[in-house]
Design an enzyme around this catalytic site. Sequence first.
Site, PDB file in Angstrom:
ATOM      1  N   CYS A 177       0.451  -1.036   0.262  1.00  0.00           N
ATOM      2  CA  CYS A 177      -0.088   0.009   0.191  1.00  0.00           C
ATOM      3  C   CYS A 177       0.429   1.291  -0.139  1.00  0.00           C
ATOM      4  CB  CYS A 177      -0.591   0.262   1.775  1.00  0.00           C
ATOM      5  SG  CYS A 177      -0.267  -0.348   2.324  1.00  0.00           S
ATOM      6  N   HIS A 450      -0.660   1.222   7.972  1.00  0.00           N
ATOM      7  CA  HIS A 450      -1.554   1.223   6.739  1.00  0.00           C
ATOM      8  C   HIS A 450      -1.531   2.784   5.740  1.00  0.00           C
ATOM      9  CE1 HIS A 450      -3.980  -0.317   2.896  1.00  0.00           C
ATOM     10  NE2 HIS A 450      -5.089   0.360   3.647  1.00  0.00           N
TER      11      HIS A 450
END
Lengths: 498, 97
Positions: A177, A450
């Site tokens: 990510c 994240h």
Amino acid sequence: MIELSSATTSSSFPSMGLVSSPPRSVCSTTNSTSSPTVVVQTRLHKFPCQEIEKLKQKYRIQHTSCFTHLQNLINKHRIPKCRECGLDEQCRICLDCSLCLCRHHAQQHSRLCSHALAIDIKRLFVHCYICGDVQYDSVFERARRKIILLQQNSSNNSPSSSTIGGICGLLNLGNTCFMNSVLQAFVHAPVLRDCFLSEKQHHCEFQDTNHTITNCIMCQLRQLYHHVHEGQQRSNEPFVPSQLLYLIWTHENHLAGFEEQDAQELLMALFNIIHSQNSNDDVDDEKTCSCIIDRFFKGALQSEITCSQCGSVSTKNDLVRDISLQLPFASSNDECFPSSSYSLENCLWRFTHSETLSNFYCDKCQMSMSANIKLTISQAPIVACFHLKRFQYVKKSRSKMRKKISAHISFPDELDLTPYMTITNFNKDHNKYCLFAVISHFGSSVETGHYMCYVKLQLQNRWFRCDDHCVCEVSAEEVFKSECYLLFYQRMSVEPTS
Amino acid sequence: MADRNAQIRASLNAKLIESGERERMKQLLRQRLMEYGWRDQMKSYCKDIVKQKGLENITVDELVQEITPKGRALVPDSIKKEMLALLRQYLSKHEEL
């Protein structure tokens, strides 16, 4: 403790190696036990579940949250399929090694590898193979509810598949990510549109002994651009950036591997690769390089050092491709700002605020003096990337995790860099910038967190959240409330690029 | 003949999953079952079983095994008819099957 009073065993599971007393059967209602040495039951009920307690302890030590861990596991397996047999129903994810398996193979796996815990991928309940049952734990329950809430919200917000053009998702290839966010921000820089969508800008002269398109980063990026803009016709399938990932790995070894990395490091790596593959041959003259990095992202910082004794000034200009800002409360010297008002402007103010250097060797005075150092922006790039230094290496722990300073830093939609520029630059209108992308980080460290990228679709002035392959429209409020890490601004009055 | 049926079932299933129709039908089914009170019925049945067997002596898997036959039997006919009608509609729209 519950265990003792209802005469359940102490922690004598076979897998834990203690053999002090054999497992006993349990009858909770009558509170009677069978004779100690004879009974061997295959089923054990323990509350609280030891394995869950161990895992929670691990979360505490690693400064991670249950929510982040579970969310990452789910993100890894958006299309659930059993690793062994390809079945896609009732899959579970092992909490130890994050493998996705069907119920049958998950049970096998737990025996073979002694991994006790798994979560059901759809319902998110935790199954303990030692207890032989689903376990309830309040921490996991909270995480579970949060994840389900987020899933519901994103499914409510997702646009009908065929109406959004100019944006598409990027598949997560295993903790990538950080790369996906950077690519999204890059692709949505308005000034780069012409470069990648018109045919004449890049002639692939990439000379390599085994020249294939996969070696050339500009060709790869162009592929991405085309996919993004033709997404509508393909009902917005996400792009799989595996070749880009491979390219980056081969050029920047320190980013290789499937761990989560720092997005800013990747941004710099991306710039490096583009520059090195596309710079002109004149080695000494950096000013004439025509690669897109030097044309649009290059800026310059001026550092002015004034000796406090003799007053002589030494000036130095450094070329930069992004501006890394320390957070205003990072060191104990900064009491200037109340904790509730951290903003990008505060960080920039601190950056350009003059500081005292205690040991500066002044050539004129021929000795170490105290001096005043002041940093200003001498050349503002067309695309300004601001990097907020949130991550710090934790010295004491063995795990070398980069812990994060999690405070909300506000940032404006429009930014005027004039107060931070070197005084000689008088063209005030030239310094107004407009935000087009934000990379935000969620979680407490690089390794367990994240990244998501918020991009503004220029022509429509709408904000979209790019969470790997999930793209959905969001309110501007959500964007400005997020914990920003990298901010991308473009100058508002740009000369037409020929 | 049986082969042909199996083949149709397989390709119908695949088509349903691909187009997302299966997921939508599942959602609809859940909603209907809730509306008809089936969920509440099953909930109280579960509670009875747990009370009967004792909290410490039952696992989720066992519970599921126990309630499945009764659960299937208790699905109202109107819901079954509705689902079948949806499937027929889908089949007729995608005649290439």
